[in-house]
Design a protein around this motif. Structure first.
Motif, short mmCIF file in Angstrom:
data_model
loop_
_atom_site.label_atom_id
_atom_site.label_comp_id
_atom_site.label_asym_id
_atom_site.label_seq_id
_atom_site.Cartn_x
_atom_site.Cartn_y
_atom_site.Cartn_z
N GLY A 53 23.03 45.27 -39.33
CA GLY A 53 23.97 44.17 -39.51
C GLY A 53 24.48 44.05 -40.92
O GLY A 53 24.75 42.96 -41.41
N GLY A 54 24.62 45.20 -41.63
CA GLY A 54 25.17 45.19 -42.96
C GLY A 54 24.15 45.15 -44.05
O GLY A 54 24.48 45.20 -45.22
N ASP A 55 22.86 45.04 -43.70
CA ASP A 55 21.81 45.01 -44.71
C ASP A 55 21.54 46.42 -45.20
O ASP A 55 21.33 47.33 -44.41
CB ASP A 55 20.54 44.42 -44.07
N SER A 56 21.54 46.63 -46.52
CA SER A 56 21.29 47.96 -47.07
C SER A 56 19.87 48.41 -46.83
O SER A 56 19.57 49.59 -46.93
CB SER A 56 21.59 47.98 -48.59
N GLY A 57 18.94 47.51 -46.52
CA GLY A 57 17.60 47.87 -46.09
C GLY A 57 16.74 48.44 -47.17
O GLY A 57 15.71 47.88 -47.52
N ASP A 58 17.13 49.60 -47.72
CA ASP A 58 16.25 50.28 -48.66
C ASP A 58 16.59 49.98 -50.11
O ASP A 58 16.07 50.60 -51.02
CB ASP A 58 16.36 51.80 -48.41
N ARG A 59 17.51 49.08 -50.34
CA ARG A 59 17.90 48.76 -51.71
C ARG A 59 16.84 47.88 -52.35
O ARG A 59 16.46 46.86 -51.80
CB ARG A 59 19.26 48.07 -51.75
N PRO A 60 16.34 48.29 -53.53
CA PRO A 60 15.25 47.52 -54.13
C PRO A 60 15.69 46.11 -54.50
O PRO A 60 16.81 45.90 -54.93
CB PRO A 60 14.91 48.31 -55.40
N GLN A 61 14.78 45.20 -54.34
CA GLN A 61 15.02 43.83 -54.78
C GLN A 61 14.03 43.52 -55.90
O GLN A 61 12.86 43.86 -55.82
CB GLN A 61 14.80 42.86 -53.61
N GLY A 62 14.51 42.84 -56.96
CA GLY A 62 13.60 42.45 -58.03
C GLY A 62 13.47 43.51 -59.10
O GLY A 62 14.42 44.21 -59.43
N ALA A 63 12.25 43.62 -59.63
CA ALA A 63 12.02 44.42 -60.83
C ALA A 63 12.21 45.91 -60.58
O ALA A 63 12.03 46.41 -59.48
CB ALA A 63 10.61 44.15 -61.35
N GLN A 64 12.57 46.59 -61.65
CA GLN A 64 12.69 48.05 -61.65
C GLN A 64 11.70 48.58 -62.68
O GLN A 64 11.47 47.96 -63.72
CB GLN A 64 14.11 48.45 -62.04
N ALA A 65 11.10 49.71 -62.40
CA ALA A 65 10.16 50.30 -63.34
C ALA A 65 10.88 50.60 -64.66
O ALA A 65 12.06 50.96 -64.67
CB ALA A 65 9.55 51.57 -62.77
N PRO A 66 10.19 50.47 -65.80
CA PRO A 66 10.82 50.74 -67.10
C PRO A 66 11.28 52.20 -67.22
O PRO A 66 10.68 53.10 -66.62
CB PRO A 66 9.68 50.45 -68.09
N THR A 67 12.34 52.40 -67.98
CA THR A 67 12.85 53.74 -68.24
C THR A 67 12.75 54.05 -69.73
O THR A 67 13.07 53.21 -70.57
CB THR A 67 14.31 53.88 -67.78
N THR A 68 12.31 55.25 -70.04
CA THR A 68 12.19 55.70 -71.43
C THR A 68 12.74 57.11 -71.56
O THR A 68 12.58 57.93 -70.66
CB THR A 68 10.72 55.68 -71.91
N ARG A 69 13.39 57.36 -72.69
CA ARG A 69 13.93 58.70 -72.95
C ARG A 69 12.89 59.55 -73.66
O ARG A 69 12.24 59.10 -74.60
CB ARG A 69 15.19 58.61 -73.80
N GLN A 70 12.74 60.79 -73.21
CA GLN A 70 11.80 61.73 -73.79
C GLN A 70 12.51 62.64 -74.81
O GLN A 70 13.74 62.78 -74.78
CB GLN A 70 11.16 62.57 -72.69
N PRO A 71 11.76 63.29 -75.69
CA PRO A 71 12.37 64.16 -76.70
C PRO A 71 13.22 65.28 -76.10
O PRO A 71 14.17 65.74 -76.73
CB PRO A 71 11.17 64.73 -77.45
N ASP A 72 12.88 65.72 -74.88
CA ASP A 72 13.65 66.80 -74.28
C ASP A 72 14.91 66.30 -73.57
O ASP A 72 15.61 67.08 -72.92
CB ASP A 72 12.79 67.61 -73.30
N GLY A 73 15.19 65.00 -73.68
CA GLY A 73 16.40 64.45 -73.07
C GLY A 73 16.19 63.86 -71.69
O GLY A 73 17.07 63.19 -71.17
N SER A 74 15.05 64.11 -71.08
CA SER A 74 14.79 63.56 -69.75
C SER A 74 14.54 62.06 -69.85
O SER A 74 14.21 61.53 -70.91
CB SER A 74 13.59 64.26 -69.11
N ILE A 75 14.68 61.40 -68.71
CA ILE A 75 14.42 59.97 -68.61
C ILE A 75 13.26 59.75 -67.65
O ILE A 75 13.30 60.20 -66.49
CB ILE A 75 15.66 59.20 -68.11
N VAL A 76 12.22 59.08 -68.12
CA VAL A 76 11.06 58.77 -67.29
C VAL A 76 11.17 57.34 -66.78
O VAL A 76 11.45 56.42 -67.57
CB VAL A 76 9.75 58.96 -68.07
N MET A 77 10.96 57.18 -65.49
CA MET A 77 10.93 55.86 -64.87
C MET A 77 9.56 55.68 -64.23
O MET A 77 9.22 56.37 -63.26
CB MET A 77 12.03 55.73 -63.82
#
Length: 250
Positions: A53-77
């Motif tokens: 009925g239009g509900d995205s279902g799997d879309r997260p609600q609320g907090a997201q895990a922190p993201t940090t950039r690593q020296p090699d350019g990758s992003i860790v979540m």
């Protein structure tokens, strides 16, 4: 040129032509597979929306895990203290299959990270660094701009880049648009625009490409869990990726 050299040279030219034809054929097959995958996923998404009925279902609600950039350019979540299992996602912002994966399971990946079930490592790079224009330029400009984004807004910008992905055979990801989209997700100021204008990825982009080569990445999306590549069922279905993470343990 000797008589022996003539036939040999002709054979070499013929072999080279056949090799080029095979490369083109493989690319056509790959693009065909991508189109099929996108079409299947689109049908599945439409069906899911109709059922819910239009509900995205799997879309997260609320907090997201922190993201940090690593020296090699990758992003860790990851949530603090979570070290595994490790889900690594090698992706190219110009790759249609990467966009299909993001549409299908991107929210699932974020939810799993927010629940502390997995450590996610995003590894954007330029798969198309040797492709003809405009594909190569599109890929490189988007990658460089992603390295200009601050870590705490990187995921929002990552999502916007995939939303704005255009066809490979048309010029896209132009600098003015990259800056405008960043402003839309809360990345403002002249520093970002300046970084984009000078191709700010630079050394970070080179390190990202090197990481992909070390991992023997041959296509995108290339997704591994604790170093083992996941199959398409896991990559393109929420149930598959949840099951893979659950079975990986800690």
């Amino acid at each position: 040129m000797s008589n022996a050299e003539g036939p040999r040279s002709a054979r070499e030219r013929l072999a080279a032509e056949r090799a080029r034809d095979e490369v083109r054929a493989r690319r056509r097959r790959a693009l065909g597979m991508v189109s099929t995958t996108v079409a299947v996923i689109a049908v599945a998404v439409v069906a899911a929306v109709l059922v819910r009925g239009g509900d995205s279902g799997d879309r997260p609600q609320g907090a997201q895990a922190p993201t940090t950039r690593q020296p090699d350019g990758s992003i860790v979540m990851a949530e603090p203290g979570v070290t595994g299992p490790v889900l690594e996602i090698f992706e190219d912002f110009q790759c249609p299959a990467c966009k299909a994966m993001e549409d299908a399971t991107g929210d699932t990946v974020r939810r799993l990270a927010a629940e502390g079930r997995v450590k996610v490592v995003y590894r954007p790079f330029s798969l198309f660094r040797t492709a003809p224009e405009p594909t190569r330029g599109n890929s490189q400009r988007a990658l460089n701009a992603s390295f200009c984004a601050p870590a705490d807004r990187w995921l929002a910008y990552h999502d916007r880049l995939f939303e704005e992905q255009g066809p490979e055979n048309a010029v896209g990801f132009e600098n003015r648009d990259l800056v405008s989209w960043a402003e839309d997700v809360g990345i403002g100021g002249g520093a970002f625009a300046s970084c984009v204008a000078r191709g700010g990825g630079g050394a970070a982009a080179e390190r990202a490409d090197a990481a992909a080569r070390r991992a023997d990445v041959e296509s995108t999306p290339w997704v591994t869990l604790n170093g083992r590549r996941l199959d398409e069922d896991a990559v393109f279905t929420p149930e598959g990726i949840r099951g893979a993470v659950r079975n990986a343990g800690r």
